[in-house]
Write an enzyme that holds these catalytic residues in place. Structure first.
Site, PDB file in Angstrom:
ATOM      1  N   ARG B 259       2.972   1.022   2.324  1.00  0.00           N
ATOM      2  CA  ARG B 259       2.788   2.047   1.284  1.00  0.00           C
ATOM      3  C   ARG B 259       1.488   1.734   0.568  1.00  0.00           C
ATOM      4  O   ARG B 259       1.290   0.620   0.086  1.00  0.00           O
ATOM      5  CB  ARG B 259       3.990   2.087   0.325  1.00  0.00           C
ATOM      6  CG  ARG B 259       4.081   0.940  -0.636  1.00  0.00           C
ATOM      7  CD  ARG B 259       5.087   1.127  -1.746  1.00  0.00           C
ATOM      8  NE  ARG B 259       5.799  -0.113  -2.033  1.00  0.00           N
ATOM      9  CZ  ARG B 259       5.306  -1.106  -2.774  1.00  0.00           C
ATOM     10  NH1 ARG B 259       4.118  -1.019  -3.315  1.00  0.00           N
ATOM     11  NH2 ARG B 259       6.025  -2.186  -2.982  1.00  0.00           N
ATOM     12  N   HIS B 263       5.109   0.688  -5.890  1.00  0.00           N
ATOM     13  CA  HIS B 263       6.520   0.848  -5.527  1.00  0.00           C
ATOM     14  C   HIS B 263       7.078   2.152  -6.085  1.00  0.00           C
ATOM     15  O   HIS B 263       7.653   2.960  -5.362  1.00  0.00           O
ATOM     16  CB  HIS B 263       7.301  -0.354  -6.067  1.00  0.00           C
ATOM     17  CG  HIS B 263       8.771  -0.145  -6.165  1.00  0.00           C
ATOM     18  ND1 HIS B 263       9.558   0.043  -5.061  1.00  0.00           N
ATOM     19  CD2 HIS B 263       9.594  -0.086  -7.235  1.00  0.00           C
ATOM     20  CE1 HIS B 263      10.813   0.216  -5.450  1.00  0.00           C
ATOM     21  NE2 HIS B 263      10.860   0.146  -6.752  1.00  0.00           N
ATOM     22  N   TYR B 273       0.386  -8.455  -6.365  1.00  0.00           N
ATOM     23  CA  TYR B 273       0.985  -9.120  -5.204  1.00  0.00           C
ATOM     24  C   TYR B 273       0.312  -8.788  -3.871  1.00  0.00           C
ATOM     25  O   TYR B 273       0.704  -9.327  -2.851  1.00  0.00           O
ATOM     26  CB  TYR B 273       2.492  -8.808  -5.138  1.00  0.00           C
ATOM     27  CG  TYR B 273       2.861  -7.334  -5.185  1.00  0.00           C
ATOM     28  CD1 TYR B 273       2.897  -6.577  -4.027  1.00  0.00           C
ATOM     29  CD2 TYR B 273       3.168  -6.703  -6.404  1.00  0.00           C
ATOM     30  CE1 TYR B 273       3.230  -5.234  -4.062  1.00  0.00           C
ATOM     31  CE2 TYR B 273       3.500  -5.354  -6.449  1.00  0.00           C
ATOM     32  CZ  TYR B 273       3.536  -4.628  -5.276  1.00  0.00           C
ATOM     33  OH  TYR B 273       3.860  -3.299  -5.315  1.00  0.00           O
TER      34      TYR B 273
END
Lengths: 325, 360
Positions: B259, B263, B273
């Protein structure tokens, strides 16, 4: 009419609905050839075939998740959770999922699922087999929670639960399974959900109970009679939704109430009923609404359960305190 | 003592048909798709990319609620959906709104779902699906139930469910795949491995080298596929569907994807991250870029056609969000009315209270 134990009445209810509606499916751990660990499904697989009465893999979340999926394809599942202490394994499938599907489909789908499960103390089971966890279920909107106290009601309530288009948690107190027999019609009949039953009429105090505690309340009422106290005993039969009409009508007559549950005191059904009575009928009350419950610990399997569980003597003590208030 | 793990893991190679350059590298596996099908798949991917961009913008303007970005996952989502028949049943995760839309959920309803309006949960007649699941993996056991239900009824349909790499760590994942295997359900389980469960990299989810190999333990087929290759995703889903309805059992499909966005739009910052290098590396695999190259090579696609799709998407999105904005707000009494088939005593009383409040 036949003489039946509660477990026989339960089997009879499932047999009736399996025969009435081909969409009814009965499944769970050991419910097939073995007939369930308590024999609640005895003979049903032989009668209706393995496609309709079947064993599942040993996974409670999977069982109730599968029930949701089967309901989505038009079935009317009757899964069994082998002991209700295992419900923690499947809380999401019940409270997070099946309870919410009517809402989650904008009212376009329904979950006609009846989750049957044995529960209740006094039969010397290992840990997490005896706990009264109906309060957890009753807090979840979208569910109905039914607890019969006798064979006649068990059959009528279970048939009605299976026919209900909302998910029903049907809790069967283990101590009642074979403790007595009574007349149960062999023909089909239903008992309305959400409707309490006045088991004994009285004028001085209302005892509200459900499941095995109905029998303790009746025993207490008999002894109280000898002491000149007339107790009315109400069997809730359904703990969600609660039939407050019947309770309030009784309390307005007796002016005193003691609410009894086998579950721990904190939160739970009895607390909710006591609160509702004082909200709606405070001016009718001669004494505070009292509760008889187990203490707020985990269930003390085997060793201390005899003392831990409420019984008719603890009910009599509480009745005496409201009579003498 | 025979050791088996290495032998099993060696079996799971990433299945690919169309490489990053838009070249067919596995001619034998090429699915039977007409030129019209190929163009339709391209239209849907382009449209869905625009829908994602517009949804992110609308969310930032406060006109949408919950939104989980989809860019990067188009091949994985739409390739698998394109392999379905209209009667098949979709149990989506929360990122899987595009599959519902291409199965027939109107955009307006997708937006109403995002805004938390119950009407967004009502699937139109003929769309066999439930609204996107929020609890990770809860839909997987339900999908098993639907697939088993289809088998019991002798219907030639499948239940397809979607989760992510994190979802494959849930107990419900193992239970669902295992139940479907045990009962021979008509099931396809798609794990879209987009490499991160919010921030936790897939390497931390499991010692298993692939998610596809988890199928082995349940005794069902498992395959890992290039999730940026729409032809490969379509082909494996089509094959899984055929086998399921022929009584050959369920399939677990792991799509290797990414993606590009956060999120969800609720404050996730992927730079905490993920590295820019990693983003770049995956963007080189982009499903739309490679499919465009492929179609252009066959003279099936042009810039004009793409612009036409983009304009159409923008117009339809504009109209749908307007309609969603103009939909009367959901009331507490609406909610009460869909808790049970009939209002219980307690809710009857509470309904009167809220009807009064909401009439003011």
């Amino acid at each position: 009419m036949a003489q039946m134990t509660m477990i026989q009445a339960i089997t009879d209810a499932m047999r009736t609905e399996l025969g009435n509606d081909e969409n009814v499916l009965v499944f769970g751990e050991d419910v097939g050839q073995n007939g369930g660990v308590f024999r609640a499904t005895e003979g049903l697989q032989d009668e209706f075939g393995e496609d309709r009465v079947f064993d599942t893999p040993l996974a409670e979340s999977g069982i109730n998740g599968m029930a949701v999926g089967l309901a989505l394809t038009g079935f009317r599942p009757v899964p069994e959770i082998q002991f209700f202490g295992f419900v923690y394994e499947t809380m999401d499938a019940i409270s997070g999922q099946m309870a919410r599907y009517r809402y989650r489909s904008g009212g376009t789908r329904q979950m006609p699922i009846t989750v049957r499960s044995p529960f209740g103390g006094g039969v010397h089971t290992p840990e997490l087999h005896a706990d009264s966890l109906e309060g957890l279920m009753a807090q979840q909107p979208g569910l109905k929670v039914v607890i019969p106290s006798n064979p006649y009601d068990a059959k009528g309530l279970l048939i009605q639960s299976i026919r209900d288009n909302d998910p029903v948690i049907f809790l069967e107190h283990m101590k009642l399974y074979r403790s007595f027999r009574e007349e149960v019609p062999e023909d089909e009949y239903t008992v309305e959900l959400g409707k309490a039953n006045v088991k004994r009429e009285g004028t001085d105090v209302t005892l509200v109970a459900y499941g095995a505690m109905v029998h303790s309340a009746l025993k207490a009422a008999e002894q109280l009679e000898e002491d000149g106290v007339s107790a009315e005993v109400i069997d809730l039969r359904t703990v969600s939704p609660v039939d407050y009409e019947t309770i309030l009508e009784s309390v307005e007559k007796t002016n005193r109430a003691v609410v009894i549950q086998e579950a721990q005191k904190q939160a739970g059904i009895a607390a909710s009923i006591a609160a509702e009575i004082q909200e709606k009928a405070i001016l009718h009350l001669e004494a505070p609404v009292m509760r008889v419950t187990a203490p707020d610990t985990i269930y003390p399997f085997t060793q201390a359960e005899g003392v831990w569980l409420p019984d008719h003597t603890s009910i009599i003590e509480k009745v005496e305190s409201v009579m003498n208030f | 003592m025979k050791r088996t793990l290495e032998n099993i893991e060696n079996q799971f190679e990433t299945f690919q048909i169309l490489n990053e350059e838009g070249e067919i590298v596995n001619e034998d596996a090429m699915p039977d798709l007409s030129d019209d099908d190929l163009k339709e798949i391209m239209r849907r991917m382009v449209y869905t990319r625009i829908l994602d961009q517009r949804s992110i913008a609308l969310n930032r303007q406060g006109r949408l609620g919950f939104y989980a970005p989809t860019a990067g996952q188009e091949a994985s989502q739409l390739g698998s959906q394109y392999a379905l028949e209209q009667e098949d049943f979709i149990l989506p995760g929360y990122r899987d709104v595009p599959q519902l839309i291409w199965q027939g959920l109107p955009l307006t309803k997708a937006f109403l779902f995002s805004k938390g309006h119950y009407v967004g949960n009502q699937m139109p007649e003929g769309v066999n699906a439930v609204s996107p699941q929020i609890i990770i993996g809860a839909q997987i056991t339900q999908a098993a139930g639907v697939g088993i239900g289809f088998k019991k009824r002798g219907e030639s349909n499948v239940a397809i469910t979607y989760t992510g790499d994190g979802g494959a760590s849930q107990g419900d994942f193992y239970e669902g795949v295992n139940f479907a295997g045990a009962f021979g359900g008509h099931n396809i389980f798609v794990v879209q491995n987009n490499q991160f469960a919010i921030s936790v990299p897939v390497e931390k989810q499991s010692a298993a080298q692939t998610i596809a190999q988890k199928a082995v333990a349940a005794g069902v087929e498992g395959i890992q596929v290039d999730g940026m290759d729409v032809l490969a995703v379509y082909a494996v889903t089509k094959d899984a569907r055929e086998r399921a309805i022929n009584g050959e059992g369920p399939t677990l499909i792991e799509t290797m994807t990414y993606r590009y966005g956060p999120h969800t739009m609720a404050g996730d910052d992927p730079t905490r991250y993920r590295t820019g290098d990693m983003d770049d590396e995956w963007e080189k695999k982009d499903p739309i870029v490679r499919f465009r190259k492929y179609l252009e090579g066959k003279d099936l696609w042009s810039e004009d056609e793409e612009n036409e799709v983009i304009e159409k998407a923008k117009e339809e999105i504009k109209a749908a969000i307007k309609e969603a904005d103009n939909t009367p707000k959901q009331k507490v009494t609406d909610l009460m009315d869909i808790m049970y088939e009939e209002l219980p005593q307690n809710l009857k009383e509470q309904r009167e209270e809220y009807a009064e409040k909401e009439s003011k």
